[in-house]
Enzyme design. Structure first.
Site, PDB file in Angstrom:
ATOM      1  N   SER A   1      31.009 -28.618 -42.930  1.00 57.99           N
ATOM      2  CA  SER A   1      30.780 -27.318 -43.565  1.00 57.99           C
ATOM      3  C   SER A   1      30.754 -26.170 -42.554  1.00 57.99           C
ATOM      4  CB  SER A   1      29.440 -27.352 -44.303  1.00 57.99           C
ATOM      5  OG  SER A   1      29.177 -26.085 -44.869  1.00 57.99           O
TER       6      SER A   1
ATOM      7  N   GLY B   1      29.032 -23.077 -46.858  1.00 56.38           N
ATOM      8  CA  GLY B   1      27.861 -22.952 -47.716  1.00 56.38           C
ATOM      9  C   GLY B   1      28.090 -21.929 -48.820  1.00 56.38           C
TER      10      GLY B   1
ATOM     11  N   ASN C   1      29.033 -27.464 -50.302  1.00 56.37           N
ATOM     12  CA  ASN C   1      27.800 -27.215 -49.545  1.00 56.37           C
ATOM     13  C   ASN C   1      27.029 -26.085 -50.220  1.00 56.37           C
ATOM     14  OD1 ASN C   1      26.359 -25.676 -47.124  1.00 56.37           O
ATOM     15  ND2 ASN C   1      26.667 -27.763 -46.453  1.00 56.37           N
TER      16      ASN C   1
ATOM     17  N   CYS D   1      20.164 -24.393 -42.366  1.00 58.11           N
ATOM     18  CA  CYS D   1      20.843 -23.314 -41.644  1.00 58.11           C
ATOM     19  C   CYS D   1      19.831 -22.524 -40.822  1.00 58.11           C
ATOM     20  CB  CYS D   1      21.551 -22.367 -42.609  1.00 58.11           C
ATOM     21  SG  CYS D   1      22.328 -21.003 -41.709  1.00 58.11           S
TER      22      CYS D   1
ATOM     23  N   GLY E   1      27.824 -33.804 -35.233  1.00 62.89           N
ATOM     24  CA  GLY E   1      27.260 -33.084 -34.091  1.00 62.89           C
ATOM     25  C   GLY E   1      28.074 -33.424 -32.856  1.00 62.89           C
TER      26      GLY E   1
HETATM   27  C1  LIG Z   1      30.569 -21.431 -37.379  1.00 63.39           C
HETATM   28  C2  LIG Z   1      29.746 -22.468 -38.069  1.00 63.39           C
HETATM   29  C3  LIG Z   1      29.371 -22.293 -39.401  1.00 63.39           C
HETATM   30  C4  LIG Z   1      28.597 -23.263 -40.061  1.00 63.39           C
HETATM   31  N1  LIG Z   1      28.268 -23.094 -41.369  1.00 63.39           N
HETATM   32  C5  LIG Z   1      27.594 -24.074 -42.032  1.00 63.39           C
HETATM   33  C6  LIG Z   1      27.305 -23.960 -43.432  1.00 63.39           C
HETATM   34  O1  LIG Z   1      27.695 -23.002 -44.106  1.00 63.39           O
HETATM   35  N2  LIG Z   1      26.572 -24.950 -44.019  1.00 63.39           N
HETATM   36  C7  LIG Z   1      26.141 -26.061 -43.318  1.00 63.39           C
HETATM   37  O2  LIG Z   1      25.483 -26.933 -43.891  1.00 63.39           O
HETATM   38  N3  LIG Z   1      26.440 -26.211 -42.006  1.00 63.39           N
HETATM   39  C8  LIG Z   1      27.138 -25.250 -41.354  1.00 63.39           C
HETATM   40  N4  LIG Z   1      27.447 -25.407 -40.018  1.00 63.39           N
HETATM   41  C9  LIG Z   1      26.995 -26.626 -39.305  1.00 63.39           C
HETATM   42  C10 LIG Z   1      28.114 -27.661 -39.160  1.00 63.39           C
HETATM   43  O3  LIG Z   1      28.560 -28.121 -40.419  1.00 63.39           O
HETATM   44  C11 LIG Z   1      27.624 -28.866 -38.312  1.00 63.39           C
HETATM   45  O4  LIG Z   1      26.495 -29.437 -38.939  1.00 63.39           O
HETATM   46  C12 LIG Z   1      27.213 -28.480 -36.889  1.00 63.39           C
HETATM   47  O5  LIG Z   1      28.066 -27.494 -36.372  1.00 63.39           O
HETATM   48  C13 LIG Z   1      27.223 -29.688 -35.952  1.00 63.39           C
HETATM   49  O6  LIG Z   1      28.488 -30.314 -35.903  1.00 63.39           O
HETATM   50  P1  LIG Z   1      29.625 -29.956 -34.816  1.00 63.39           P
HETATM   51  O7  LIG Z   1      28.966 -30.018 -33.471  1.00 63.39           O
HETATM   52  O8  LIG Z   1      30.691 -30.969 -35.009  1.00 63.39           O
HETATM   53  O9  LIG Z   1      30.091 -28.575 -35.126  1.00 63.39           O
HETATM   54  C14 LIG Z   1      28.205 -24.440 -39.354  1.00 63.39           C
HETATM   55  C15 LIG Z   1      28.587 -24.609 -38.019  1.00 63.39           C
HETATM   56  C16 LIG Z   1      29.365 -23.650 -37.373  1.00 63.39           C
HETATM   57  C17 LIG Z   1      29.774 -23.898 -35.939  1.00 63.39           C
END
Ligand SMILES: Cc1cc2nc3c(=O)[nH]c(=O)nc-3n(C[C@H](O)[C@H](O)[C@H](O)COP(=O)(O)O)c2cc1C
Length: 312
Positions: free
Chosen positions: A20, A45, A98, A129, A242
């Site tokens: 997401s 989201g 989401n 968030c 992550g």
């Molecule tokens: C720019 C950005 C926007 C995000 N927006 C959301 C969101 O709207 N809802 C959500 O549950 N997680 C959101 N996340 C979290 C990611 O889905 C993920 O849980 C987090 O970045 C860790 O994974 P990654 O290291 O692979 O990015 C966002 C992350 C980033 C970097």
């Protein structure tokens, strides 16, 4: 070779999801990736009303990671159902929506709006968030509030409910148990870690809200540990995420206890990362003679002293 997995009663073709907030509403990637070939796409989201998000700058690159303070900018749940969902259905995408709110009522209202749309496989409750004043992480860092939120969401949801936990807690196991007790069907572990960046020259914080969410390879060992702890605490299926950028990373999350994985920040520098990780998982299975990828979940080899048995 069987790559399919089961999450919250849902059968996914394979365990690789787009995370997401890093993949728009999915359609932004339709010319780059065969979206139907992914386990699922998790949308940005979605809130009750459209949200403008936080002022810029919203992104800051760190060593091996990224800080973001996007602040849930989105078109709103009903616009998503009207304008994006039909295309996703046409493309044959498995969609996980989401869900975000500032109050329990908001979350419930969003789920009710999404219930009306056809072509959503499950909901992912963003109780984590870190980039808004209200909602999100406020719920994900308090056991009682999380339980209330999950129970209320579960009551109205006509689809499986995945609860996305905040890593910004002392005990992820306690939060996982609270979500399980309140009726969650699966967990996503985890969201971004609270971080901060300062411009030494101007002495100013890099972000208007000062703190922001850290993601990318920098958080991988932390998120992996949390998936492992969650697995030991509850029996629910886990989506691990992550800092995953390679198939090797994905396998580590599966071994730690995840049934599926999501790719987030990596999409920013490698928009085909989901497909690449999926291809790499196939190769891994071939190389190791693995007939069903499901057998990797929780298959970490622990010495007896550490305790092979999960502490539930
Ligand atoms: C720019 C950005 C926007 C995000 N927006 C959301 C969101 O709207 N809802 C959500 O549950 N997680 C959101 N996340 C979290 C990611 O889905 C993920 O849980 C987090 O970045 C860790 O994974 P990654 O290291 O692979 O990015 C966002 C992350 C980033 C970097």
């Amino acid at each position: 070779m069987d790559l399919s997995v089961e999450i919250a009663g849902l059968r996914l073709e394979n365990p690789v999801l787009a995370a997401s907030g890093t993949y728009g509403y999915g359609t932004e990637f339709e010319d780059i990736v065969n979206l139907a070939s992914l386990g699922a796409v998790v949308t940005k989201g979605l809130s009750r009303e459209p949200m403008p998000g936080n002022p810029s700058p919203r992104l800051f690159e760190t060593s091996a990671g990224m800080l973001n303070s996007v602040g849930l900018q989105n078109i709103g749940a009903s616009a998503f159902v009207r304008t994006r969902l039909p295309r996703l259905r046409q493309l044959g995408v498995t969609v996980i929506a989401n869900v975000f709110g500032e109050t329990v009522d908001d979350y419930v209202a969003v789920i009710e709006m999404l219930n009306a749309g056809e072509g959503i496989a499950a909901y992912e409750l963003n109780a984590s968030c870190p980039n808004t004043r209200c909602g999100g992480m406020v719920f994900g860092t308090d056991r009682e509030l999380l339980g209330q939120l999950v129970a209320a969401a579960k009551r109205v949801s006509r689809r499986p409910l995945i609860v996305k936990l905040s890593p910004n807690v002392t005990s992820i196991a306690e939060m996982a148990r609270a979500a399980e007790g309140a009726g969650a069907d699966a967990l996503a572990v985890a969201n971004t870690f609270l971080g901060m960046a300062i411009d030494a020259e101007t002495r100013r914080p890099r972000f208007a809200r000062v703190v922001a969410g850290l993601s990318g390879p920098a958080i991988k060992p932390l998120a992996l540990r949390m998936v492992y702890e969650t697995r030991r605490a509850v029996g629910l299926p886990i989506i691990g995420l992550g800092g995953i950028s390679t198939a090797q990373d994905a396998v580590e999350f599966l071994l730690a206890g995840a049934s599926a994985v999501a790719i987030g920040t990596t999409n920013f520098w490698d928009p085909k990362a989901t497909e690449n990780v999926l291809g790499g998982l196939r190769q891994f299975c071939l190389r190791h003679g693995i007939a069903s990828l499901r057998t990797l979940t929780g298959a970490l080899r622990l010495s007896d002293e550490i305790g092979g048995e999960a502490e539930r």
